[in-house]
Design a protein around this motif. Sequence first.
Motif, PDB file in Angstrom:
ATOM      1  N   GLU A   1       4.887  12.715  -7.540  1.00 40.84           N
ATOM      2  CA  GLU A   1       4.266  14.217  -6.988  1.00 40.84           C
ATOM      3  C   GLU A   1       3.541  13.546  -6.321  1.00 40.84           C
ATOM      4  N   ASN A   2       2.505  13.314  -6.327  1.00 43.76           N
ATOM      5  CA  ASN A   2       1.338  12.744  -5.585  1.00 43.76           C
ATOM      6  C   ASN A   2       2.288  12.081  -4.915  1.00 43.76           C
ATOM      7  N   MET A   3       3.225  10.740  -4.956  1.00 43.60           N
ATOM      8  CA  MET A   3       3.568   9.644  -4.143  1.00 43.60           C
ATOM      9  C   MET A   3       4.564   9.947  -3.580  1.00 43.60           C
ATOM     10  N   PRO A   4       5.685  11.512  -2.885  1.00 45.44           N
ATOM     11  CA  PRO A   4       6.664  11.663  -3.027  1.00 45.44           C
ATOM     12  C   PRO A   4       7.402  10.617  -2.136  1.00 45.44           C
ATOM     13  N   HIS A   5       6.662  10.312  -1.166  1.00 45.68           N
ATOM     14  CA  HIS A   5       7.505   8.854  -0.494  1.00 45.68           C
ATOM     15  C   HIS A   5       8.203   8.294  -1.327  1.00 45.68           C
ATOM     16  N   ALA A   6       8.265   7.794  -2.179  1.00 44.43           N
ATOM     17  CA  ALA A   6       8.585   6.429  -2.838  1.00 44.43           C
ATOM     18  C   ALA A   6       9.220   6.909  -4.002  1.00 44.43           C
ATOM     19  N   VAL A   7      10.162   5.588  -4.355  1.00 41.91           N
ATOM     20  CA  VAL A   7      10.856   6.082  -5.517  1.00 41.91           C
ATOM     21  C   VAL A   7      11.182   4.823  -6.687  1.00 41.91           C
ATOM     22  N   TRP A   8      10.647   5.136  -7.756  1.00 37.36           N
ATOM     23  CA  TRP A   8      10.405   4.240  -8.451  1.00 37.36           C
ATOM     24  C   TRP A   8      11.625   3.565  -9.302  1.00 37.36           C
ATOM     25  N   VAL A   9      11.655   2.864  -9.483  1.00 37.06           N
ATOM     26  CA  VAL A   9      13.297   2.071 -10.008  1.00 37.06           C
ATOM     27  C   VAL A   9      12.707   0.935 -11.797  1.00 37.06           C
ATOM     28  N   TRP A  10      12.844   1.230 -12.713  1.00 33.31           N
ATOM     29  CA  TRP A  10      12.207   1.076 -13.445  1.00 33.31           C
ATOM     30  C   TRP A  10      13.887   0.561 -14.609  1.00 33.31           C
ATOM     31  N   ASP A  11      13.057  -0.649 -14.685  1.00 32.08           N
ATOM     32  CA  ASP A  11      14.098  -1.436 -15.876  1.00 32.08           C
ATOM     33  C   ASP A  11      13.835  -1.106 -17.263  1.00 32.08           C
TER      34      ASP A  11
ATOM     35  N   ASN B   1       0.891  -1.180  -0.148  1.00 32.03           N
ATOM     36  CA  ASN B   1       0.001  -0.015   0.055  1.00 32.03           C
ATOM     37  C   ASN B   1       0.998   1.476  -0.119  1.00 32.03           C
ATOM     38  N   ILE B   2       0.326   1.992  -1.021  1.00 33.68           N
ATOM     39  CA  ILE B   2       1.992   3.517  -0.950  1.00 33.68           C
ATOM     40  C   ILE B   2       0.753   4.556  -1.024  1.00 33.68           C
ATOM     41  N   THR B   3       0.904   5.267  -0.060  1.00 27.99           N
ATOM     42  CA  THR B   3       0.320   6.783   0.325  1.00 27.99           C
ATOM     43  C   THR B   3       0.237   7.485  -0.951  1.00 27.99           C
ATOM     44  N   SER B   4      -1.356   8.021  -1.349  1.00 32.63           N
ATOM     45  CA  SER B   4      -0.902   8.924  -2.403  1.00 32.63           C
ATOM     46  C   SER B   4      -1.600  10.142  -1.792  1.00 32.63           C
ATOM     47  N   ILE B   5      -1.525  11.289  -1.565  1.00 34.47           N
ATOM     48  CA  ILE B   5      -1.360  12.546  -1.598  1.00 34.47           C
ATOM     49  C   ILE B   5      -2.759  13.320  -3.552  1.00 34.47           C
ATOM     50  N   THR B   6      -3.349  13.766  -3.056  1.00 36.49           N
ATOM     51  CA  THR B   6      -4.934  14.144  -3.276  1.00 36.49           C
ATOM     52  C   THR B   6      -4.319  15.535  -3.974  1.00 36.49           C
ATOM     53  N   PRO B   7      -4.354  16.450  -5.025  1.00 35.65           N
ATOM     54  CA  PRO B   7      -3.674  17.522  -5.331  1.00 35.65           C
ATOM     55  C   PRO B   7      -4.989  18.457  -5.285  1.00 35.65           C
ATOM     56  N   PRO B   8      -5.022  19.173  -4.451  1.00 31.62           N
ATOM     57  CA  PRO B   8      -6.160  20.652  -4.596  1.00 31.62           C
ATOM     58  C   PRO B   8      -7.034  20.748  -5.645  1.00 31.62           C
ATOM     59  N   THR B   9      -8.080  20.569  -5.403  1.00 31.93           N
ATOM     60  CA  THR B   9      -8.552  21.213  -6.559  1.00 31.93           C
ATOM     61  C   THR B   9      -9.176  22.676  -6.349  1.00 31.93           C
TER      62      THR B   9
ATOM     63  N   ALA C   1      11.880  -2.060  -8.712  1.00 29.51           N
ATOM     64  CA  ALA C   1      12.635  -1.874  -7.357  1.00 29.51           C
ATOM     65  C   ALA C   1      10.953  -0.662  -6.498  1.00 29.51           C
ATOM     66  N   VAL C   2      10.543  -0.342  -5.898  1.00 29.82           N
ATOM     67  CA  VAL C   2      10.200   0.510  -4.913  1.00 29.82           C
ATOM     68  C   VAL C   2      11.026   1.064  -3.546  1.00 29.82           C
ATOM     69  N   LEU C   3      10.834   1.819  -3.668  1.00 31.34           N
ATOM     70  CA  LEU C   3      11.662   2.229  -1.996  1.00 31.34           C
ATOM     71  C   LEU C   3      10.932   3.492  -1.624  1.00 31.34           C
ATOM     72  N   LEU C   4      10.272   2.647  -0.243  1.00 35.48           N
ATOM     73  CA  LEU C   4       9.154   3.529   0.297  1.00 35.48           C
ATOM     74  C   LEU C   4       9.824   3.699   1.442  1.00 35.48           C
ATOM     75  N   HIS C   5       9.092   5.212   2.014  1.00 32.02           N
ATOM     76  CA  HIS C   5      10.320   6.271   2.755  1.00 32.02           C
ATOM     77  C   HIS C   5       9.097   6.611   3.989  1.00 32.02           C
ATOM     78  N   ILE C   6       9.767   6.889   4.628  1.00 28.67           N
ATOM     79  CA  ILE C   6       8.729   7.408   6.342  1.00 28.67           C
ATOM     80  C   ILE C   6       8.698   9.145   5.333  1.00 28.67           C
ATOM     81  N   SER C   7       9.496   9.843   5.610  1.00 19.94           N
ATOM     82  CA  SER C   7       9.116  11.131   4.275  1.00 19.94           C
ATOM     83  C   SER C   7       9.755  11.328   2.960  1.00 19.94           C
ATOM     84  N   SER C   8       9.111  12.230   2.595  1.00 21.76           N
ATOM     85  CA  SER C   8       8.694  12.819   1.203  1.00 21.76           C
ATOM     86  C   SER C   8      11.031  12.824   0.472  1.00 21.76           C
ATOM     87  N   VAL C   9      10.844  12.778  -0.556  1.00 22.90           N
ATOM     88  CA  VAL C   9      12.888  12.617  -1.075  1.00 22.90           C
ATOM     89  C   VAL C   9      12.738  13.937  -1.516  1.00 22.90           C
TER      90      VAL C   9
END
Length: 171
Positions: free
Chosen positions: A77-87, A43-51, A95-103
Amino acid sequence: YQEVEEPREVLAPMQVQQRQQQQQQQQQRDTRARYLVSQLPVNITSITPPTNKPNPKLGISNMAWSPDSRLLATINENMPHAVWVWDVSAAALTAVLLHISSVRSMAWAPVGGYLAMTTGSGRVYVWTASGASIVHIPLAAFSAVSLKWSPDGTNLTLMDKEAFCCAYITS
Protein backbone atom coordinates in the motif's frame (compact mmCIF):
# COMPACT_ATOMS: atom_id res chain seq x y z
CA TYR A 1 12.39 -3.82 -14.19
CA GLN A 2 11.50 -0.13 -14.36
CA GLU A 3 8.94 1.44 -16.72
CA VAL A 4 10.22 4.42 -18.71
CA GLU A 5 8.43 6.62 -21.26
CA GLU A 6 10.07 8.09 -24.34
CA PRO A 7 9.00 9.69 -27.64
CA ARG A 8 7.66 7.11 -30.08
CA GLU A 9 9.49 8.62 -33.05
CA VAL A 10 11.16 11.73 -34.34
CA LEU A 11 8.49 13.78 -36.09
CA ALA A 12 8.93 15.75 -39.32
CA PRO A 13 8.17 19.54 -39.10
CA MET A 14 4.76 19.18 -40.82
CA GLN A 15 3.82 16.37 -38.45
CA VAL A 16 4.88 18.48 -35.46
CA GLN A 17 2.49 21.28 -36.54
CA GLN A 18 -0.36 18.80 -36.96
CA ARG A 19 0.38 17.14 -33.64
CA GLN A 20 0.31 20.44 -31.76
CA GLN A 21 -3.30 20.91 -32.85
CA GLN A 22 -4.43 17.60 -31.37
CA GLN A 23 -5.51 17.00 -27.80
CA GLN A 24 -3.35 15.78 -24.92
CA GLN A 25 -4.83 12.31 -25.33
CA GLN A 26 -3.18 12.00 -28.73
CA GLN A 27 0.10 13.26 -27.30
CA GLN A 28 0.04 10.41 -24.80
CA ARG A 29 -0.17 7.95 -27.69
CA ASP A 30 2.95 9.57 -29.19
CA THR A 31 5.05 8.16 -26.37
CA ARG A 32 5.99 4.60 -25.83
CA ALA A 33 6.80 2.85 -22.62
CA ARG A 34 9.18 0.00 -22.01
CA TYR A 35 10.84 -1.76 -19.14
CA LEU A 36 14.50 -1.19 -18.39
CA VAL A 37 16.47 -3.61 -16.27
CA SER A 38 17.71 -1.44 -13.42
CA GLN A 39 21.00 -1.80 -11.60
CA LEU A 40 20.88 -2.43 -7.87
CA PRO A 41 20.27 -0.77 -5.54
CA VAL A 42 16.99 0.69 -6.82
CA ASN A 43 15.22 3.62 -5.19
CA ILE A 44 11.52 2.83 -4.70
CA THR A 45 9.26 5.73 -3.80
CA SER A 46 7.31 5.18 -0.61
CA ILE A 47 4.14 7.04 0.33
CA THR A 48 3.82 8.02 3.98
CA PRO A 49 0.32 7.26 5.27
CA PRO A 50 -1.59 10.18 6.80
CA THR A 51 -1.15 10.29 10.55
CA ASN A 52 -4.28 12.36 11.18
CA LYS A 53 -6.71 9.66 9.99
CA PRO A 54 -7.69 6.49 11.84
CA ASN A 55 -6.68 3.11 10.43
CA PRO A 56 -4.18 4.26 7.79
CA LYS A 57 -3.59 1.87 4.90
CA LEU A 58 -0.35 -0.01 5.51
CA GLY A 59 1.30 -3.17 4.24
CA ILE A 60 0.22 -5.52 1.48
CA SER A 61 -2.92 -4.36 -0.33
CA ASN A 62 -3.06 -6.93 -3.12
CA MET A 63 -1.56 -10.35 -3.74
CA ALA A 64 -1.87 -13.12 -6.30
CA TRP A 65 -0.54 -16.68 -6.31
CA SER A 66 0.80 -18.24 -9.49
CA PRO A 67 -1.18 -21.35 -10.55
CA ASP A 68 1.69 -23.65 -9.48
CA SER A 69 1.83 -21.91 -6.04
CA ARG A 70 5.56 -21.28 -6.47
CA LEU A 71 5.39 -17.49 -7.02
CA LEU A 72 3.52 -14.80 -5.11
CA ALA A 73 3.03 -11.29 -6.51
CA THR A 74 2.36 -8.52 -3.98
CA ILE A 75 1.64 -4.79 -3.91
CA ASN A 76 2.48 -2.77 -0.81
CA GLU A 77 0.00 0.00 0.00
CA ASN A 78 2.89 2.38 0.70
CA MET A 79 4.60 1.56 -2.63
CA PRO A 80 1.67 1.22 -5.07
CA HIS A 81 3.87 1.66 -8.17
CA ALA A 82 5.81 -1.54 -7.43
CA VAL A 83 4.87 -5.19 -7.90
CA TRP A 84 7.05 -7.58 -5.91
CA VAL A 85 7.35 -11.15 -7.24
CA TRP A 86 8.49 -13.66 -4.63
CA ASP A 87 9.70 -17.24 -5.11
CA VAL A 88 8.04 -18.80 -2.08
CA SER A 89 9.85 -22.15 -2.31
CA ALA A 90 13.25 -20.39 -2.22
CA ALA A 91 12.06 -17.62 0.15
CA ALA A 92 13.61 -15.07 -2.23
CA LEU A 93 12.62 -11.99 -4.16
CA THR A 94 12.51 -12.84 -7.87
CA ALA A 95 11.66 -9.46 -9.42
CA VAL A 96 10.42 -5.96 -8.69
CA LEU A 97 8.40 -4.24 -11.42
CA LEU A 98 8.33 -0.43 -11.06
CA HIS A 99 5.61 1.49 -12.90
CA ILE A 100 4.98 5.17 -13.58
CA SER A 101 1.43 4.90 -12.14
CA SER A 102 -0.07 2.90 -9.29
CA VAL A 103 -0.91 -0.69 -10.15
CA ARG A 104 -4.69 -1.12 -10.20
CA SER A 105 -4.97 -4.87 -10.81
CA MET A 106 -2.87 -7.96 -11.46
CA ALA A 107 -3.57 -11.60 -12.22
CA TRP A 108 -1.64 -14.74 -13.14
CA ALA A 109 -2.60 -16.62 -16.29
CA PRO A 110 -3.89 -20.12 -15.53
CA VAL A 111 -1.08 -21.52 -17.71
CA GLY A 112 2.14 -20.15 -19.17
CA GLY A 113 3.51 -18.28 -16.16
CA TYR A 114 2.27 -14.84 -17.28
CA LEU A 115 1.57 -12.15 -14.68
CA ALA A 116 -0.52 -9.34 -16.21
CA MET A 117 -0.96 -5.92 -14.59
CA THR A 118 -2.89 -2.71 -15.28
CA THR A 119 -2.36 0.84 -14.00
CA GLY A 120 -5.39 2.67 -15.35
CA SER A 121 -3.45 3.64 -18.48
CA GLY A 122 -3.64 2.54 -22.10
CA ARG A 123 -1.12 -0.23 -21.41
CA VAL A 124 -1.00 -3.80 -20.15
CA TYR A 125 2.13 -4.99 -18.38
CA VAL A 126 3.17 -8.65 -18.66
CA TRP A 127 5.92 -10.39 -16.69
CA THR A 128 7.30 -13.91 -16.98
CA ALA A 129 10.37 -15.48 -15.43
CA SER A 130 12.18 -14.88 -18.73
CA GLY A 131 11.37 -11.16 -19.08
CA ALA A 132 8.80 -8.37 -19.07
CA SER A 133 6.84 -6.48 -21.72
CA ILE A 134 4.58 -3.47 -21.99
CA VAL A 135 1.76 -3.76 -24.50
CA HIS A 136 0.03 -0.60 -25.74
CA ILE A 137 -3.74 -0.92 -26.12
CA PRO A 138 -4.68 0.40 -29.59
CA LEU A 139 -7.97 1.99 -28.51
CA ALA A 140 -8.26 5.75 -28.08
CA ALA A 141 -9.22 6.84 -24.56
CA PHE A 142 -9.18 3.26 -23.19
CA SER A 143 -7.72 3.07 -19.70
CA ALA A 144 -7.36 -0.49 -18.40
CA VAL A 145 -8.29 -0.58 -14.72
CA SER A 146 -8.85 -4.32 -14.30
CA LEU A 147 -8.28 -7.58 -16.12
CA LYS A 148 -9.39 -11.22 -16.20
CA TRP A 149 -7.73 -14.22 -17.86
CA SER A 150 -9.71 -16.82 -19.78
CA PRO A 151 -9.66 -20.33 -18.23
CA ASP A 152 -7.17 -21.60 -20.82
CA GLY A 153 -4.84 -18.59 -20.40
CA THR A 154 -4.80 -17.59 -24.08
CA ASN A 155 -7.12 -14.57 -23.81
CA LEU A 156 -7.23 -11.58 -21.54
CA THR A 157 -10.22 -9.31 -20.96
CA LEU A 158 -9.29 -5.71 -20.16
CA MET A 159 -11.82 -3.38 -18.60
CA ASP A 160 -11.98 0.36 -18.21
CA LYS A 161 -14.77 2.32 -16.53
CA GLU A 162 -17.22 2.05 -19.44
CA ALA A 163 -15.97 -0.58 -21.86
CA PHE A 164 -13.91 -3.75 -22.25
CA CYS A 165 -11.68 -5.28 -24.89
CA CYS A 166 -10.13 -8.68 -25.49
CA ALA A 167 -6.44 -9.35 -25.90
CA TYR A 168 -4.82 -12.51 -27.20
CA ILE A 169 -1.49 -14.03 -26.25
CA THR A 170 0.65 -14.99 -29.21
CA SER A 171 3.99 -16.78 -29.08
